[in-house]
Design a protein around this motif. Structure first.
Motif, PDB file in Angstrom:
ATOM      1  N   GLY A 186     -12.523  17.386  57.781  1.00 15.58           N
ATOM      2  CA  GLY A 186     -12.894  16.117  57.163  1.00 15.58           C
ATOM      3  C   GLY A 186     -13.043  15.024  58.207  1.00 15.58           C
ATOM      4  N   PHE A 187     -13.679  13.915  57.815  1.00 21.84           N
ATOM      5  CA  PHE A 187     -13.984  12.835  58.745  1.00 21.84           C
ATOM      6  C   PHE A 187     -14.040  11.535  57.965  1.00 21.84           C
ATOM      7  CE2 PHE A 187     -17.353  10.906  61.768  1.00 21.84           C
ATOM      8  CZ  PHE A 187     -16.409  10.551  62.718  1.00 21.84           C
ATOM      9  N   LEU A 188     -13.590  10.451  58.565  1.00 21.52           N
ATOM     10  CA  LEU A 188     -13.622   9.136  57.916  1.00 21.52           C
ATOM     11  C   LEU A 188     -13.693   8.082  59.017  1.00 21.52           C
ATOM     12  CD1 LEU A 188     -11.487   8.004  54.910  1.00 21.52           C
ATOM     13  CD2 LEU A 188     -11.602   6.558  56.917  1.00 21.52           C
ATOM     14  N   ILE A 189     -14.543   7.059  58.855  1.00 24.71           N
ATOM     15  CA  ILE A 189     -14.640   5.988  59.842  1.00 24.71           C
ATOM     16  C   ILE A 189     -14.415   4.647  59.158  1.00 24.71           C
ATOM     17  CG2 ILE A 189     -16.263   7.294  61.277  1.00 24.71           C
ATOM     18  CD1 ILE A 189     -18.488   5.404  60.262  1.00 24.71           C
ATOM     19  N   TRP A 190     -14.005   3.654  59.930  1.00 17.02           N
ATOM     20  CA  TRP A 190     -13.827   2.306  59.410  1.00 17.02           C
ATOM     21  C   TRP A 190     -14.062   1.285  60.515  1.00 17.02           C
ATOM     22  CZ3 TRP A 190      -9.868   5.715  60.370  1.00 17.02           C
ATOM     23  CH2 TRP A 190      -8.903   5.318  61.306  1.00 17.02           C
ATOM     24  N   ALA A 224     -11.791  -5.026  56.222  1.00 21.48           N
ATOM     25  CA  ALA A 224     -12.356  -3.884  56.932  1.00 21.48           C
ATOM     26  C   ALA A 224     -13.090  -3.024  55.913  1.00 21.48           C
ATOM     27  CB  ALA A 224     -11.262  -3.067  57.622  1.00 21.48           C
ATOM     28  N   THR A 225     -14.146  -2.350  56.359  1.00 19.54           N
ATOM     29  CA  THR A 225     -14.902  -1.461  55.474  1.00 19.54           C
ATOM     30  C   THR A 225     -14.769  -0.029  55.984  1.00 19.54           C
ATOM     31  OG1 THR A 225     -16.969  -1.711  56.717  1.00 19.54           O
ATOM     32  CG2 THR A 225     -16.550  -3.279  54.942  1.00 19.54           C
ATOM     33  N   PHE A 226     -14.978   0.921  55.096  1.00 17.66           N
ATOM     34  CA  PHE A 226     -14.900   2.327  55.511  1.00 17.66           C
ATOM     35  C   PHE A 226     -16.035   3.131  54.891  1.00 17.66           C
ATOM     36  CE2 PHE A 226     -13.426   4.301  51.577  1.00 17.66           C
ATOM     37  CZ  PHE A 226     -12.836   3.233  50.892  1.00 17.66           C
ATOM     38  N   CYS A 227     -16.349   4.246  55.526  1.00 13.60           N
ATOM     39  CA  CYS A 227     -17.340   5.196  55.023  1.00 13.60           C
ATOM     40  C   CYS A 227     -16.661   6.556  54.926  1.00 13.60           C
ATOM     41  CB  CYS A 227     -18.549   5.292  55.958  1.00 13.60           C
ATOM     42  SG  CYS A 227     -19.464   3.753  56.151  1.00 13.60           S
ATOM     43  N   GLY A 228     -16.755   7.206  53.765  1.00 15.56           N
ATOM     44  CA  GLY A 228     -16.139   8.504  53.569  1.00 15.56           C
ATOM     45  C   GLY A 228     -15.216   8.486  52.365  1.00 15.56           C
ATOM     46  N   PRO A 229     -14.230   9.379  52.319  1.00 18.62           N
ATOM     47  CA  PRO A 229     -14.009  10.459  53.278  1.00 18.62           C
ATOM     48  C   PRO A 229     -15.029  11.575  53.094  1.00 18.62           C
ATOM     49  CG  PRO A 229     -12.435  10.618  51.486  1.00 18.62           C
ATOM     50  CD  PRO A 229     -13.204   9.362  51.257  1.00 18.62           C
ATOM     51  N   GLU A 277     -17.773   0.871  52.057  1.00 19.27           N
ATOM     52  CA  GLU A 277     -19.191   0.625  52.316  1.00 19.27           C
ATOM     53  C   GLU A 277     -20.003   1.777  51.746  1.00 19.27           C
ATOM     54  OE1 GLU A 277     -20.133  -0.192  56.387  1.00 19.27           O
ATOM     55  OE2 GLU A 277     -22.284   0.037  56.083  1.00 19.27           O
ATOM     56  N   LEU A 278     -19.638   2.996  52.153  1.00 18.70           N
ATOM     57  CA  LEU A 278     -20.262   4.196  51.608  1.00 18.70           C
ATOM     58  C   LEU A 278     -19.125   5.133  51.207  1.00 18.70           C
ATOM     59  CD1 LEU A 278     -23.075   4.743  54.285  1.00 18.70           C
ATOM     60  CD2 LEU A 278     -23.338   3.741  52.009  1.00 18.70           C
ATOM     61  N   LEU A 289     -23.962   3.609  43.520  1.00 21.73           N
ATOM     62  CA  LEU A 289     -22.960   3.533  44.592  1.00 21.73           C
ATOM     63  C   LEU A 289     -21.785   2.692  44.114  1.00 21.73           C
ATOM     64  CD1 LEU A 289     -22.165   4.089  47.565  1.00 21.73           C
ATOM     65  CD2 LEU A 289     -23.239   1.892  48.129  1.00 21.73           C
ATOM     66  N   PRO A 290     -20.637   3.325  43.828  1.00 25.30           N
ATOM     67  CA  PRO A 290     -19.443   2.544  43.445  1.00 25.30           C
ATOM     68  C   PRO A 290     -18.875   1.840  44.673  1.00 25.30           C
ATOM     69  CG  PRO A 290     -18.901   4.874  43.568  1.00 25.30           C
ATOM     70  CD  PRO A 290     -20.388   4.772  43.803  1.00 25.30           C
ATOM     71  N   LEU A 291     -18.325   0.643  44.459  1.00 26.31           N
ATOM     72  CA  LEU A 291     -17.693  -0.129  45.527  1.00 26.31           C
ATOM     73  C   LEU A 291     -16.222  -0.292  45.190  1.00 26.31           C
ATOM     74  CD1 LEU A 291     -20.474  -2.832  46.068  1.00 26.31           C
ATOM     75  CD2 LEU A 291     -20.049  -0.783  47.422  1.00 26.31           C
ATOM     76  N   TRP A 292     -15.349   0.105  46.128  1.00 27.92           N
ATOM     77  CA  TRP A 292     -13.914   0.155  45.884  1.00 27.92           C
ATOM     78  C   TRP A 292     -13.197  -0.831  46.794  1.00 27.92           C
ATOM     79  CZ3 TRP A 292     -12.354   3.321  41.938  1.00 27.92           C
ATOM     80  CH2 TRP A 292     -13.255   4.311  41.518  1.00 27.92           C
ATOM     81  N   TYR A 293     -12.018  -1.276  46.315  1.00 25.91           N
ATOM     82  CA  TYR A 293     -11.240  -2.265  47.063  1.00 25.91           C
ATOM     83  C   TYR A 293      -9.757  -1.909  46.983  1.00 25.91           C
ATOM     84  CZ  TYR A 293      -9.119  -6.773  48.291  1.00 25.91           C
ATOM     85  OH  TYR A 293      -8.378  -7.774  48.875  1.00 25.91           O
TER      86      TYR A 293
END
Length: 441
Positions: A222-226, A234-239, A272-273, A301-305
């Motif tokens: 697996g991979f995840l970036i922020w 801060a925003t993140f893409c993934g996981p 973000e994604l 595209l759902p946006l989560w917080y």
């Protein structure tokens, strides 16, 4: 010319040049941009573009604000080189930075502005901001990186339990990018994954945070970036998960992200994604962007917080037309906000506005960001929409920062251009940011 004392990416220093806005200094500015571009790692083609951009911008400013003091700074970033022009000008007309500025006439002013338009087109991105009475115009030129393509995946049996680790090894980061590109829809994967070297350089420089999930056999699961996008968010893409046990890999990656970011001053995490593998029980749903993919199929595209510390409230600016939407959103999210009225005062407006456009052609998405206020903001916005629709973009978004008075006063103009508010992003700018989406015809 002087060297600054601070360090930047790769241990190199920015280069500063301070001169009068005079066309006679064009060779000096070209030389500075060309030499700095070469030392900072651009290839021959990008060096030529940077040199030409320096020439065109200085020539334009020399005509617009002759003899004003101009400060030029060339800075090495993790994966790019930035060239900034800072100057004092109350009414700088930078309309040619708009992507819609292609249809100029043969008037003297328009022909002079053609150079500014070319500079914007030759770069990989631009930014314009006001800092008091000063205007800063910046261009970004990316370093060259080899591209990878989507491809078939050979499954590898899971061995043991996945563990999240900081992403450090370039080979494993490259493999994770390739797996994500191959297994997930285009709209859910950052375009930069196609050039893993860029991701590696940004991680090494601290511009990106990243974690890998690995099993007991050392396979990437697996991979995840922020990245930190403002002082408070801060925003993140993934996981992105590549194993049958999607839940375990997603969980260790998300826990790693939260534990890491919670040790910083960041107030909240925004997706973000976000993929469907995100442990939703740990996040609040801000809303959903009703996007379409490049083939016209629904790709919402759902946006989560996730808040990481107590939200003590915030004062934001808003036009009265937007207040019902904001009050509903803040009540649903239990966020305390003092809404102050914002309306166009018409003070100090130049004739022309500037909008930045971030394009993702593969995902059929365009994101507009207001850069400079101007009396023509309504017609300028409509020109952008017409151009983007004409080029086949199915999703046109716009970000509005509620800390900026002239932006907060724009909702009636946005409505006139066919935009509707969709989601509020807490602390995504200097204050909250509202995402508007164009209602497709």
């Amino acid at each position: 010319m002087s060297l600054s004392p601070e360090n930047t990416a790769n241990g190199r220093h920015p280069i500063h040049l301070r001169l009068h806005a005079d066309a006679a200094w064009i060779p000096l500015a070209q030389g500075m941009a060309g030499q700095a571009g070469a030392v900072f790692g651009l290839d021959r083609g990008k060096i030529l573009r940077l040199t030409m951009a320096a020439e065109e911008i200085l020539a334009y400013l020399a005509a617009q604000a002759p003899d004003e003091i101009l400060e030029i700074t060339c800075t090495p970033g993790a994966s790019h080189v930035a060239l900034e022009f800072a100057f004092t000008a109350a009414d700088a007309d930078l309309w040619a930075m708009n992507i819609t500025a292609g249809g100029v006439s043969d008037t003297e002013d328009d022909m002079r502005a053609m150079g500014l338009m070319l500079a914007a087109r030759m770069s990989d991105g631009f930014e314009i901001r006001r800092e008091g009475g000063r205007v800063v115009l910046g261009l970004r030129m990316n370093r060259p990186y080899p591209e990878i393509k989507r491809g078939p995946i050979t499954p590898v049996p899971m061995r043991g339990t996945p563990v999240a680790k900081p992403a450090e090894d370039p080979a494993r980061i490259s493999e994770a990018c390739r797996l994500a590109l191959s297994l997930y829809p285009t709209g859910l994967v950052p375009a930069e994954f196609a050039t893993p070297g860029m991701i590696v350089d940004q991680i090494r420089a601290g511009d990106l945070g990243a974690a890998l999930a690995e099993d007991d056999g050392g396979s990437v699961r697996g991979f995840l970036i922020w990245k930190q996008t403002s002082a408070a968010s801060a925003t993140f893409c993934g996981p992105y998960v590549f194993a049958p046990d999607a839940g375990q890999s997603a969980r260790v990656l998300t826990d790693h992200l939260v534990n890491h970011v919670a040790r910083t001053a960041v107030t909240g995490l925004l997706s973000e994604l976000a993929t469907s593998d995100l442990p939703r029980e740990d996040f609040e749903l801000l809303g959903e962007l009703p996007l379409l993919d490049a083939d016209g199929r629904r790709a919402p595209l759902p946006l989560w917080y996730r808040g990481l510390r107590e939200d003590n409230g915030l004062t934001i600016l808003a036009h009265r037309d937007l207040e019902p939407f904001l009050e509903d959103a803040y009540a649903r999210l239990f966020l305390v906000r003092d809404i102050r009225p914002a309306q166009d005062q018409g003070a100090g407006l130049g004739p022309h506005s500037v909008l930045a456009a971030r394009l993702r052609p593969a995902a059929s998405q365009a994101l507009l960001t207001p850069m400079l206020a101007g009396a023509d903001i309504g017609t300028n916005l409509k020109r952008h929409v017409d151009l983007l629709l004409g080029e086949g973009y199915r999703n046109i978004l716009l970000h509005l920062d509620l800390s900026v008075g002239w932006q907060a006063a724009l909702p009636p103009i946005l409505a006139g251009a066919g935009f509707q508010p969709v989601v509020v992003l807490p602390f995504a700018g200097r204050a909250d940011v509202v995402v508007f989406q164009h209602a497709r015809a």
